[in-house]
Design a protein around this motif. Structure first.
Motif, PDB file in Angstrom:
ATOM      1  N   PHE B 165     101.299 122.640   5.426  1.00  0.00           N
ATOM      2  CA  PHE B 165     100.947 123.756   4.551  1.00  0.00           C
ATOM      3  C   PHE B 165     102.069 124.788   4.579  1.00  0.00           C
ATOM      4  O   PHE B 165     102.519 125.284   3.537  1.00  0.00           O
ATOM      5  CB  PHE B 165      99.625 124.377   5.028  1.00  0.00           C
ATOM      6  N   GLU B 168     105.101 123.645   2.736  1.00  0.00           N
ATOM      7  CA  GLU B 168     104.884 123.700   1.296  1.00  0.00           C
ATOM      8  C   GLU B 168     104.988 125.139   0.791  1.00  0.00           C
ATOM      9  O   GLU B 168     105.536 125.399  -0.277  1.00  0.00           O
ATOM     10  CB  GLU B 168     103.498 123.120   0.978  1.00  0.00           C
ATOM     11  N   LEU B 169     104.483 126.057   1.590  1.00  0.00           N
ATOM     12  CA  LEU B 169     104.545 127.467   1.212  1.00  0.00           C
ATOM     13  C   LEU B 169     106.002 127.924   1.143  1.00  0.00           C
ATOM     14  O   LEU B 169     106.395 128.659   0.243  1.00  0.00           O
ATOM     15  CB  LEU B 169     103.765 128.310   2.228  1.00  0.00           C
ATOM     16  N   PHE B 172     107.422 126.711  -2.075  1.00  0.00           N
ATOM     17  CA  PHE B 172     107.006 127.535  -3.217  1.00  0.00           C
ATOM     18  C   PHE B 172     107.800 128.838  -3.231  1.00  0.00           C
ATOM     19  O   PHE B 172     108.173 129.346  -4.279  1.00  0.00           O
ATOM     20  CB  PHE B 172     105.505 127.850  -3.144  1.00  0.00           C
ATOM     21  N   SER B 326      96.138 132.506   3.107  1.00  0.00           N
ATOM     22  CA  SER B 326      95.908 133.004   1.742  1.00  0.00           C
ATOM     23  C   SER B 326      97.197 132.992   0.936  1.00  0.00           C
ATOM     24  O   SER B 326      97.170 133.071  -0.293  1.00  0.00           O
ATOM     25  CB  SER B 326      95.369 134.440   1.765  1.00  0.00           C
ATOM     26  N   GLY B 328      98.911 130.609   0.266  1.00  0.00           N
ATOM     27  CA  GLY B 328      98.884 129.451  -0.630  1.00  0.00           C
ATOM     28  C   GLY B 328      98.373 129.829  -2.009  1.00  0.00           C
ATOM     29  O   GLY B 328      98.943 129.452  -3.029  1.00  0.00           O
ATOM     30  N   ALA B 329      97.292 130.607  -2.030  1.00  0.00           N
ATOM     31  CA  ALA B 329      96.733 131.036  -3.316  1.00  0.00           C
ATOM     32  C   ALA B 329      97.708 131.970  -4.033  1.00  0.00           C
ATOM     33  O   ALA B 329      97.881 131.892  -5.248  1.00  0.00           O
ATOM     34  CB  ALA B 329      95.392 131.725  -3.098  1.00  0.00           C
ATOM     35  N   ALA B 331     100.931 131.881  -3.755  1.00  0.00           N
ATOM     36  CA  ALA B 331     102.039 131.054  -4.243  1.00  0.00           C
ATOM     37  C   ALA B 331     101.700 130.403  -5.577  1.00  0.00           C
ATOM     38  O   ALA B 331     102.507 130.389  -6.504  1.00  0.00           O
ATOM     39  CB  ALA B 331     102.386 129.986  -3.208  1.00  0.00           C
ATOM     40  N   LEU B 332     100.497 129.889  -5.674  1.00  0.00           N
ATOM     41  CA  LEU B 332     100.108 129.214  -6.910  1.00  0.00           C
ATOM     42  C   LEU B 332     100.009 130.204  -8.065  1.00  0.00           C
ATOM     43  O   LEU B 332     100.348 129.892  -9.204  1.00  0.00           O
ATOM     44  CB  LEU B 332      98.764 128.499  -6.723  1.00  0.00           C
ATOM     45  N   GLY B 433     104.470 118.361  -1.779  1.00  0.00           N
ATOM     46  CA  GLY B 433     103.141 118.766  -2.240  1.00  0.00           C
ATOM     47  C   GLY B 433     102.926 118.497  -3.713  1.00  0.00           C
ATOM     48  O   GLY B 433     101.820 118.264  -4.170  1.00  0.00           O
TER      49      GLY B 433
END
Lengths: 674, 513
Positions: B165, B168-169, B172, B326, B328-329, B331-332, B433
């Motif tokens: 994770f 991946e972050l 991003f 959080s 991750g959210a 980043a998206l 990812g």
């Protein structure tokens, strides 16, 4: 719990009354709903409630890791706080936040215990297996301020609820003061929803293993449903709304509208808004949505699919409620059906609110009880419908208010059918009693007696007045205390049931190995239990009293088996591979066995068969093609899209064993709060 | 060229350079065999699996193809997979090279107060994302972090997932700020503007004849009179002007069904995470980082709750680091917002009405906003719907991801029987990812149906319909579709396609009429 009614001097109170929001703080900003937003929750009295609050079931730990601050815990036994029915609702006082999460979480737990007729246990912690494979978890942790995000979730790894907070959005000015903070731990529905996830995990650990499109949707929908009906069970909330509708009683849409307002208020659970109905733009009036049977076939995203389920149960609620108030309306309108203009008489409002609240409580009970009657894995909405009907038939002989028919009809209208059933009816949906050979009747008789033994020991534990339980318990290898710390009743019950489950495992193996009849009954592979291992799970007592005084005296446990199968393209069939190999698929099946202790017989065997049941009846043991086909199809086609974007980009994050599956589902919720 | 009056363009050569997942398109507009105009749309790639030295091989070829100058350079949006090439090949682009004109989206207009306001907010979130990524990477490696999962079943996978994770972050974050987050954080917030070096090269260093034009939706550029591009019109579709559309990443029901959050949701998170990461700029965000309550409510230093929480046997229940995820959210959200800022263009042959669609990485909100646009040409109204209907070439947005191509307001409307598509997906050069979301099966299937198999993917290798079992390669499915074309159609397609396995690009000649 011991209650001494005779001696008022020393009687411990039964309830602790705690004030909190009925919805969430935003509702207090809207003038016409402000008065219904303050509610006094009736929480079971806990004598040893420590500051936190930390009680038997819950420990609220108000640590905010984002700023590394521990907020001082509320002491609900403080005499000033006691005298005032708890702290008054306040967004700026963390102690009130702690009080509210505790109150709503406890009420949710109480609703489960009332419906199930036993103490609930949290899912145990899974260990790496050095000395132990699992350990008891007595208290669910609640962290009211753990995240800085519009999110809250249950963490199966930590047995904890994590609540977030975030800035109110400018677009929300009507409902939230700009620049203010939205705390998810101050929403009744979010708390109830998250606690339900945790309770359900304790009841059925495997309900978060996605093997078909309904599984994840079910976890969400069930949690939404509990939150919704719990809400409707507070008559005070309903009274206000009913009074406002004036002469327009026949339509009874205000309850649907109210249900949706919950969705709006809490933002994340906006799914209800679409599922139940919408405001007609032309007339400006709310109208229920007409269900479309194809939606269920075509909707795969867990929240959207779950909302179909919630809408189905909600429609049943409205149907029953309308039936229950027909006579009231006749009386009030002198039989004309038309009420005089102006306000409704407060007495009528009260009576109607009571009927609505009763209906909601009954449905909540039906929904919760049904969990015991579900297969242990691979739950579908259809399975759950059968479980509701069977559970209800078990405890309520006749059904004068037609709850069952209402449920069946609203599921039918949405195209939800249990597997293999084409026409829906109470008799068809009610699971039949398994037909056993004479020898099996006898073998199961021995098992049932053993289970009765378990029940007796467990019941004594629940009643500390009877010391025999302790002896029984210790004979069964039970630990009474760690060091000088006496174990709680729930932990003893947990220990006792583990002890019995391991014995039961041995007995089943010994009595039923290599019997085709057992395989037919349960659908698990039993030709060589050493090779094809199985688990005995969730041994529970079912102890209920129905509305007519009918008693249920049952024991339930689950068999669960994991296998590996591989598709043989040449033979065009699935084959069991023993262990997983390249190209093989892991699959899980099992059976819920329910025993009646009064008749000492096996009452239901509700299964997800790993062996093809039809072939098995002809004496041929082959994998259940349909079951594995469906699972493979789901894994390939729908599963990748079931998770949120976060779950896809951060792929393993959604894995139920190692990630935070509920967090990822939640942050994918379509947010309609703008 | 403007002073000449040549005949209309008859054909366009579209070259997709195989730099790796990311866009780099060179277009040559031909009048019969003569080149009359060149265009370069983006030049970027993921850094995983591709070195700058390798990239320069492609860029040199590109430069030769363009003839050391380009009539129009277009940068769709500021993501590394669209601009990194300008950094990697900086020398090639700044020496002996000229971009006569440069276009970007309106959100690159420096000095515009609305844009500046937006950029400030956006810059802070980029910073927060970088801080979150770096801080999380540090945290997941500590023994304190590992301790909380000690003894849990699946301990190593639990840790592995979280490390994955955090990787991946970081990726991003790299997409938005480049591959050196520490350097990024050493800038002050005001310096954010050219955070991606490739972008800065385009803005400040590539020699140009005109200053950069920032395009707005609804604009129409006449090739004959404005560009010296005879017989061509260019419609500007996106980025949308209103933030609501920019923020809308996904479709509605029946379209696709996902969240739609505002960056402001992450205000508190940003402040706190920057503080936790010791970002020197965190002070500027003190309000966002502040505790939610008056500190008078803080617990006593040696309280029972504190010591209970810190007890060794309770380590598995601690939540000291969970909040960091959080990111991750966030980043998206950043990713989608930036994608929706893509300059999206429709290039039309005036005579035949055929359209080449280059949407950048536009997501649903942008696609939907196009539906409100219309133009009047010779007393006739032209809508986005018309343009999509007439599309014969589609540059697939966002590497075949589910949210890149809208369905009802997008692909469903691309009904032209001559439609071909190019997609910039390459599993050898991508963030891991992303492979779980690209290609989207339903999208690729529909594309293959509508293009009759004429969907050209940068690298088909490693793409499976069943990614787990890996028994059904997409390349086979593509061949099946292509075999269903009529002999004449197939011969024409193969004639126009240049796709050598070891080539640096895939080339397709789009017929103008």
């Amino acid at each position: 719990m011991s209650i001494n009614c005779g001696d008022n001097q020393s009687a411990q109170p039964q309830l602790r009354k705690l004030r909190a929001y009925a919805f969430d703080p935003s509702v207090s900003l809207v003038v016409d709903t402000v008065e219904i937003n303050n509610l006094v929750y009736n929480v079971r009295w806990e004598d040893d409630l420590a500051p936190g609050p930390i009680g038997e079931y819950l420990e609220v730990i108000d640590y905010d890791p984002t700023v590394d601050i521990f907020w001082e815990p509320v002491d609900l036994d403080d005499r000033y706080i006691l005298a005032e029915q708890g702290l008054s609702p306040s967004e700026s006082n963390p102690k009130f936040h702690q009080q509210m999460v505790y109150a709503v979480a406890m009420v949710t737990i109480q609703n489960f215990e009332k419906a199930l007729g036993r103490e609930i246990l949290w899912a145990s912690r899974l260990l790496d297996g050095g000395d132990e494979y699992e350990s008891y978890v007595g208290k669910l942790r609640i962290y009211p301020h753990a995240l800085r995000e519009a999110n809250a979730y249950y963490s199966p790894l930590k047995k904890a609820l994590l609540f977030g907070y975030f800035p109110a959005r400018p677009a929300n000015k009507a409902h939230q003061l700009p620049g203010s903070t939205v705390f998810t731990c101050l929403s009744h529905d979010i708390i109830a929803h998250e606690v339900t996830h945790a309770v359900l995990d304790g009841l059925r650990r495997n309900f978060n293993l996605p093997t078909n499109p309904d599984v994840l949707a079910f976890h969400e929908a069930f949690a939404d449903m509990v939150a919704l009906f719990q809400h409707f069970s507070y008559p005070d909330v309903l009274r206000h709304q009913i009074a406002r509708t004036k002469g327009n009683l026949a339509e009874q849409n205000m309850l649907g509208e109210l249900a949706q307002q919950f969705g709006i208020a809490i933002g994340r659970y906006g799914s209800l808004r679409d599922a139940i109905g919408s405001v007609n733009k032309e007339t400006g009036k709310w109208e229920p949505k007409h269900p479309d049977p194809t939606t269920y076939q075509n909707t795969k995203q867990p929240h959207a699919r779950g909302s179909i389920f919630v809408a189905a149960v909600f429609e049943a609620f409205l149907t029953v409620y309308k039936g229950r108030i027909k006579d009231l309306l006749r009386i009030a309108s002198g039989g004309s059906g038309i009420l005089p203009k102006g306000e409704i008489h407060p007495d009528l409002v009260n009576r109607m609110a009571t009927e609505a609240s009763k209906t909601a409580s009954h449905l909540l009970n039906i929904c919760i009880r049904a969990v015991d009657y579900c297969p242990p894995v691979d739950i579908t909405f259809g399975d759950y419908l059968r479980a509701m009907i069977t559970a209800d038939c078990d405890i309520v002989e006749d059904d004068p208010h037609n709850y069952r028919l209402a449920l069946i009809n609203s599921f039918r209208r949405r195209g939800i059918f249990p597997e293999g059933i084409k026409t829906l009816g109470v008799e068809i949906l009610n699971y039949p009693r398994p037909e056993l050979s004479g020898r099996f009747e006898e073998l199961f008789g021995i098992i049932v007696k053993y289970l009765r033994d378990f029940k007796e020991r467990a019941s004594y534990l629940s009643d500390p007045g009877r010391t025999k339980g302790e002896e029984f318990y210790q004979q069964g290898g039970g630990t009474v205390a760690y060091g000088d710390q006496e174990l709680s009743t729930r932990e003893k019950i947990y220990n006792l049931s583990r002890y019995y489950m391991s014995r039961l495992h041995g007995r089943l193996k010994q009595k039923f190995a290599n019997t085709t009849e057992f395989e037919e009954l349960t659908g698990v592979l039993f030709d060589n239990p050493e090779e094809n291992s199985f688990e005995v799970m969730d041994l529970r007592i079912v102890n209920r009293v129905g509305p007519d005084g009918d008693q249920i005296n049952q024991i339930v446990f689950n068999l669960v088996q994991r296998v590996s199968v591989i598709w043989n393209d040449d033979a065009q069939e699935w084959q069991f591979t023993g262990r997983s190999t390249k190209g093989s698929m892991k699959a899980i099946g099992g059976c819920t066995l329910i025993f009646d202790l009064d008749t000492l017989a096996l009452k239901y065997a509700i299964k997800k068969s790993l062996l093809d049941p039809e072939k098995l009846a002809e004496g041929i043991r082959v994998p259940n093609k349909r079951y594995f086909d469906e699972q493979r199809n789901f894994e390939m086609v729908d599963l990748p899209h079931s998770f949120s974007e976060l779950g896809r980009y951060f792929h393993n994050a959604a894995n139920p064993d190692i990630g935070e599956p509920f967090s990822l589902l939640h942050s994918s919720t379509p947010d309609q709060n703008v | 060229m403007c002073d000449q009056s040549p005949n209309a363009v008859t054909e366009v050569i579209v070259r997709m350079y195989k730099l790796g997942t990311g866009d780099c398109f060179a277009l040559k507009f031909l009048d019969e065999e003569d080149s009359v105009f060149t265009m370069l749309i983006d030049c970027g790639f993921w850094s995983a699996g591709r070195t700058y030295a390798q990239a320069r091989k492609y860029i040199s070829d590109l430069k030769a193809f363009l003839g050391n100058e380009v009539d129009l350079l277009i940068v769709t949006h500021e993501h590394e997979d669209h601009v990194r090439g300008f950094q990697a090949g900086k020398k090639l682009f700044t020496e002996n090279f000229t971009a006569k004109r440069v276009w970007m989206g309106w959100t690159e207009e420096d000095g515009d107060p609305v844009v500046e306001e937006w950029k400030k907010d956006y810059g802070q979130k980029k910073r927060a994302l970088a801080a979150a990524a770096m801080h999380l990477r540090k945290v997941v490696g500590t023994s304190a972090f590992e301790k909380q999962y000690k003894g849990s079943r699946h301990e190593s996978q639990i840790l592995g997932m979280r490390k994955g994770f955090s990787d991946e972050l970081l990726r991003f974050s790299e997409l938005h700020i480049g591959d050196d987050p520490e350097e990024f954080l050493s800038f002050s917030l005001d310096e954010y503007v050219n955070s991606l070096k490739g972008m800065a090269v385009v803005k400040n260093e590539i020699p140009k004849l005109e200053s950069i034009r920032c395009r707005k939706p609804g604009e129409l550029i006449d090739g004959d009179t404005e560009l010296g591009l005879p017989g061509i019109r260019i419609y500007v579709l996106g980025p949308p002007m209103d933030y609501a559309a920019v923020k809308q990443e996904h479709g509605e029901e029946g379209e696709s069904y996902e969240h739609n959050e505002d960056l402001s949701d992450f205000e508190f998170y940003s402040g706190a995470v920057m503080k936790a990461a010791d970002d020197p700029q965190a002070d500027g965000l003190a309000t966002s980082a502040a505790p939610p309550f008056d500190t008078a409510f803080e617990d006593k230093p040696r309280s029972k709750i504190r010591s209970g929480y810190r007890k060794k046997e309770n380590a598995w229940r601690t939540i000291d680091h969970d909040w960091l995820f959080s990111g991750g959210a966030l980043a998206l959200r950043m990713n989608s917002l930036t994608n929706n800022l893509s300059l999206a263009l429709a290039i039309e042959f005036k005579e035949s009405g055929k359209v080449l669609l280059f949407p950048g990485d536009a997501e649903f909100g942008s696609w939907k906003s196009w539906q409100r646009l219309s133009w009047t040409i010779d007393d006739k109204t032209v809508t986005a719907n018309d343009l999509l209907n007439r599309a014969v070439f589609y540059k697939v947005a966002h590497h075949l991801s589910h949210n890149g191509t809208a369905k009802s307001v997008g692909l469903d409307q691309m009904t032209n029987p001559d439609l071909v598509a190019m997609a910039t997906l390459d599993y050898d050069v991508i963030s891991s990812g992303w492979t779980s979301t690209m290609p989207n099966k339903a999208l690729l299937q529909q594309l293959l149906e509508q293009t009759k198999g004429r969907t050209m993917i940068m690298n088909e290798e490693g793409l499976y319909i069943d990614p787990k079992e890996k028994t059904k390669p997409w390349s086979e499915r593509i061949r099946e579709f292509r075999n269903k074309m009529s002999l004449e159609e197939k011969a024409d397609f193969e004639d126009r396609l240049d796709d050598a396995d070891d080539g640096l690009f895939i080339e397709y000649r789009v017929k103008g009429f």
